[in-house]
Design a protein around this motif. Structure first.
Motif, PDB file in Angstrom:
ATOM      1  N   ALA A  16      52.281  27.312  47.935  1.00  0.00           N
ATOM      2  CA  ALA A  16      51.855  26.747  46.645  1.00  0.00           C
ATOM      3  C   ALA A  16      52.893  26.980  45.554  1.00  0.00           C
ATOM      4  O   ALA A  16      53.020  26.177  44.625  1.00  0.00           O
ATOM      5  CB  ALA A  16      50.512  27.349  46.223  1.00  0.00           C
ATOM      6  N   VAL A  17      53.654  28.061  45.673  1.00  0.00           N
ATOM      7  CA  VAL A  17      54.622  28.392  44.623  1.00  0.00           C
ATOM      8  C   VAL A  17      55.746  27.351  44.567  1.00  0.00           C
ATOM      9  O   VAL A  17      56.357  27.142  43.524  1.00  0.00           O
ATOM     10  CB  VAL A  17      55.171  29.836  44.818  1.00  0.00           C
ATOM     11  N   VAL A 121      41.025  40.836  42.268  1.00  0.00           N
ATOM     12  CA  VAL A 121      40.875  41.842  41.202  1.00  0.00           C
ATOM     13  C   VAL A 121      42.245  42.436  40.867  1.00  0.00           C
ATOM     14  O   VAL A 121      42.603  42.598  39.697  1.00  0.00           O
ATOM     15  CB  VAL A 121      39.882  42.951  41.620  1.00  0.00           C
ATOM     16  N   MET A 122      43.028  42.745  41.900  1.00  0.00           N
ATOM     17  CA  MET A 122      44.380  43.264  41.679  1.00  0.00           C
ATOM     18  C   MET A 122      45.220  42.236  40.921  1.00  0.00           C
ATOM     19  O   MET A 122      45.911  42.564  39.946  1.00  0.00           O
ATOM     20  CB  MET A 122      45.029  43.587  43.028  1.00  0.00           C
ATOM     21  N   ALA A 123      45.142  40.984  41.348  1.00  0.00           N
ATOM     22  CA  ALA A 123      45.969  39.933  40.748  1.00  0.00           C
ATOM     23  C   ALA A 123      45.638  39.713  39.278  1.00  0.00           C
ATOM     24  O   ALA A 123      46.517  39.385  38.477  1.00  0.00           O
ATOM     25  CB  ALA A 123      45.808  38.630  41.530  1.00  0.00           C
ATOM     26  N   GLN A 124      44.374  39.905  38.906  1.00  0.00           N
ATOM     27  CA  GLN A 124      43.996  39.720  37.500  1.00  0.00           C
ATOM     28  C   GLN A 124      44.763  40.683  36.595  1.00  0.00           C
ATOM     29  O   GLN A 124      45.084  40.349  35.458  1.00  0.00           O
ATOM     30  CB  GLN A 124      42.480  39.873  37.336  1.00  0.00           C
ATOM     31  N   ASP A 134      51.133  32.719  26.799  1.00  0.00           N
ATOM     32  CA  ASP A 134      50.238  31.601  26.427  1.00  0.00           C
ATOM     33  C   ASP A 134      49.456  31.052  27.618  1.00  0.00           C
ATOM     34  O   ASP A 134      48.484  30.325  27.428  1.00  0.00           O
ATOM     35  CB  ASP A 134      51.045  30.455  25.797  1.00  0.00           C
ATOM     36  N   ARG A 135      49.899  31.366  28.834  1.00  0.00           N
ATOM     37  CA  ARG A 135      49.235  30.795  30.024  1.00  0.00           C
ATOM     38  C   ARG A 135      48.201  31.728  30.636  1.00  0.00           C
ATOM     39  O   ARG A 135      47.532  31.354  31.591  1.00  0.00           O
ATOM     40  CB  ARG A 135      50.292  30.421  31.079  1.00  0.00           C
ATOM     41  N   ILE A 136      48.068  32.944  30.119  1.00  0.00           N
ATOM     42  CA  ILE A 136      47.079  33.878  30.674  1.00  0.00           C
ATOM     43  C   ILE A 136      45.677  33.283  30.501  1.00  0.00           C
ATOM     44  O   ILE A 136      45.300  32.868  29.402  1.00  0.00           O
ATOM     45  CB  ILE A 136      47.184  35.265  29.995  1.00  0.00           C
ATOM     46  N   GLY A 137      44.956  33.190  31.622  1.00  0.00           N
ATOM     47  CA  GLY A 137      43.612  32.616  31.583  1.00  0.00           C
ATOM     48  C   GLY A 137      43.562  31.107  31.732  1.00  0.00           C
ATOM     49  O   GLY A 137      42.490  30.525  31.880  1.00  0.00           O
ATOM     50  N   GLY A 138      44.711  30.453  31.714  1.00  0.00           N
ATOM     51  CA  GLY A 138      44.755  28.996  31.837  1.00  0.00           C
ATOM     52  C   GLY A 138      44.846  28.527  33.288  1.00  0.00           C
ATOM     53  O   GLY A 138      44.743  29.326  34.218  1.00  0.00           O
ATOM     54  N   PRO A 139      45.048  27.210  33.495  1.00  0.00           N
ATOM     55  CA  PRO A 139      45.048  26.640  34.847  1.00  0.00           C
ATOM     56  C   PRO A 139      46.133  27.209  35.762  1.00  0.00           C
ATOM     57  O   PRO A 139      45.865  27.464  36.947  1.00  0.00           O
ATOM     58  CB  PRO A 139      45.277  25.140  34.610  1.00  0.00           C
ATOM     59  N   ILE A 140      47.338  27.419  35.251  1.00  0.00           N
ATOM     60  CA  ILE A 140      48.415  27.974  36.088  1.00  0.00           C
ATOM     61  C   ILE A 140      48.076  29.408  36.494  1.00  0.00           C
ATOM     62  O   ILE A 140      48.272  29.809  37.647  1.00  0.00           O
ATOM     63  CB  ILE A 140      49.775  27.938  35.340  1.00  0.00           C
ATOM     64  N   PHE A 141      47.544  30.170  35.547  1.00  0.00           N
ATOM     65  CA  PHE A 141      47.118  31.554  35.821  1.00  0.00           C
ATOM     66  C   PHE A 141      46.084  31.555  36.952  1.00  0.00           C
ATOM     67  O   PHE A 141      46.163  32.361  37.880  1.00  0.00           O
ATOM     68  CB  PHE A 141      46.533  32.155  34.542  1.00  0.00           C
ATOM     69  N   GLU A 142      45.141  30.623  36.897  1.00  0.00           N
ATOM     70  CA  GLU A 142      44.112  30.510  37.943  1.00  0.00           C
ATOM     71  C   GLU A 142      44.732  30.161  39.293  1.00  0.00           C
ATOM     72  O   GLU A 142      44.302  30.666  40.329  1.00  0.00           O
ATOM     73  CB  GLU A 142      43.059  29.463  37.553  1.00  0.00           C
ATOM     74  N   GLU A 143      45.747  29.292  39.267  1.00  0.00           N
ATOM     75  CA  GLU A 143      46.447  28.937  40.514  1.00  0.00           C
ATOM     76  C   GLU A 143      47.127  30.158  41.121  1.00  0.00           C
ATOM     77  O   GLU A 143      47.126  30.350  42.349  1.00  0.00           O
ATOM     78  CB  GLU A 143      47.514  27.866  40.243  1.00  0.00           C
ATOM     79  N   VAL A 144      47.720  30.994  40.256  1.00  0.00           N
ATOM     80  CA  VAL A 144      48.376  32.218  40.728  1.00  0.00           C
ATOM     81  C   VAL A 144      47.337  33.158  41.341  1.00  0.00           C
ATOM     82  O   VAL A 144      47.549  33.709  42.431  1.00  0.00           O
ATOM     83  CB  VAL A 144      49.153  32.909  39.585  1.00  0.00           C
ATOM     84  N   LEU A 145      46.198  33.326  40.671  1.00  0.00           N
ATOM     85  CA  LEU A 145      45.136  34.195  41.203  1.00  0.00           C
ATOM     86  C   LEU A 145      44.652  33.688  42.563  1.00  0.00           C
ATOM     87  O   LEU A 145      44.468  34.473  43.496  1.00  0.00           O
ATOM     88  CB  LEU A 145      43.951  34.253  40.238  1.00  0.00           C
ATOM     89  N   ALA A 146      44.465  32.374  42.679  1.00  0.00           N
ATOM     90  CA  ALA A 146      43.995  31.789  43.943  1.00  0.00           C
ATOM     91  C   ALA A 146      45.023  32.020  45.052  1.00  0.00           C
ATOM     92  O   ALA A 146      44.657  32.312  46.197  1.00  0.00           O
ATOM     93  CB  ALA A 146      43.724  30.298  43.763  1.00  0.00           C
ATOM     94  N   MET A 147      46.291  31.906  44.697  1.00  0.00           N
ATOM     95  CA  MET A 147      47.358  32.123  45.688  1.00  0.00           C
ATOM     96  C   MET A 147      47.351  33.568  46.176  1.00  0.00           C
ATOM     97  O   MET A 147      47.434  33.824  47.383  1.00  0.00           O
ATOM     98  CB  MET A 147      48.710  31.775  45.060  1.00  0.00           C
ATOM     99  N   PHE A 148      47.236  34.505  45.256  1.00  0.00           N
ATOM    100  CA  PHE A 148      47.206  35.918  45.656  1.00  0.00           C
ATOM    101  C   PHE A 148      45.968  36.221  46.488  1.00  0.00           C
ATOM    102  O   PHE A 148      46.021  37.014  47.423  1.00  0.00           O
ATOM    103  CB  PHE A 148      47.244  36.826  44.423  1.00  0.00           C
ATOM    104  N   GLU A 149      44.861  35.570  46.147  1.00  0.00           N
ATOM    105  CA  GLU A 149      43.609  35.791  46.881  1.00  0.00           C
ATOM    106  C   GLU A 149      43.718  35.316  48.335  1.00  0.00           C
ATOM    107  O   GLU A 149      43.064  35.855  49.223  1.00  0.00           O
ATOM    108  CB  GLU A 149      42.467  35.065  46.159  1.00  0.00           C
ATOM    109  N   ARG A 150      44.562  34.308  48.557  1.00  0.00           N
ATOM    110  CA  ARG A 150      44.769  33.829  49.933  1.00  0.00           C
ATOM    111  C   ARG A 150      45.548  34.846  50.769  1.00  0.00           C
ATOM    112  O   ARG A 150      45.512  34.805  51.987  1.00  0.00           O
ATOM    113  CB  ARG A 150      45.521  32.488  49.924  1.00  0.00           C
TER     114      ARG A 150
END
Length: 236
Positions: A16-17, A121-124, A134-150
């Protein structure tokens, strides 16, 4: 025949990156993204790149830890690399003394959270320093969290081991003769512009690109700027 471009992900990142770049560069290159699995050293990851590359010679771009793997590829088999791109990365080994202990403790604390409470939780916590504020909590941030969760805690542990045992790659830089791109985000808090200016100055003929309005995750935060820089590098 299309150019082979090996795109190397960083710590706990997956395909995804690089997804925006694969889409943008499909007319220029055949993109291949290794999955590191449980490999726990940079030389093992570099050997995987050499084994999985579908052509004898190839271009290689590495992001973050992937940049360190790309440099290890250069150390092992420079004759196979047509072009090199180093994104949001570094060359320094683990520092001696207190600074090195601090880095190790920080990484181990995050690993403990991942093992006890899960990767998301770690990724958050971790990802707050990975993107432009400016991107913390936004769509890109969510994509990063989802990637780490995988990813898994076991994979994270293996890659932390690889990074804690990283070699000093600075001596390699003056000997690099292929077309080289050195790129980072203006607001990359992990591996910022000064570090990349020094790397680019040490590599003969390297091109330096600073991507505006971007933290560490440049490929996702400013995909068009990164893809344009890579397209230009592939044409050089």
């Amino acid at each position: 025949m299309s150019t082979t471009l090996m795109l190397l992900p960083g710590l706990n990142c997956d395909a995804a990156v690089w997804a925006p770049q694969v889409a943008a560069l499909q007319g220029q290159a055949n993109c291949v993204i290794p999955a590191w699995g449980l490999r726990d050293s940079l030389p093992a990851m570099a050997q995987q790149v050499l084994d999985e590359a579908p052509t004898e010679r190839f271009c290689v771009a590495g992001h973050s830890m992937g940049g360190r793997v790309a440099l290890e590829v250069m150390r092992l088999a420079p004759q196979r690399v047509e072009r090199l791109a180093l994104l949001d990365t570094g060359t320094h080994p683990l520092a001696a003394g207190e600074a090195g202990e601090k880095e190790k403790a920080g990484r181990m604390a995050l690993l403990k959270i991942a093992q006890a409470q899960g990767m998301r939780v770690m990724a958050q916590e971790w990802a707050k320093g990975m993107v432009h504020p400016d991107r913390i909590g936004g769509p890109i941030f969510e994509e990063v969290l989802a990637m780490f969760e995988r990813g898994s805690a076991a994979q994270y542990a293996a890659q932390i081991n690889a990074l804690l045992n990283r070699f000093d790659a600075a001596p390699l830089l003056p000997g690099i003769t292929c077309p080289t791109l050195v790129l980072t985000g203006r607001q990359d808090a992990w591996s910022g512009p000064a570090q990349h200016e020094a790397m680019a100055a040490a590599i003969p003929g390297a091109q330096l690109v600073i991507v505006e309005n971007s933290g560490h995750m440049t490929t996702m935060e400013q995909p068009q700027a990164v893809s344009a820089a890579l397209a230009d590098w592939l044409r050089r």
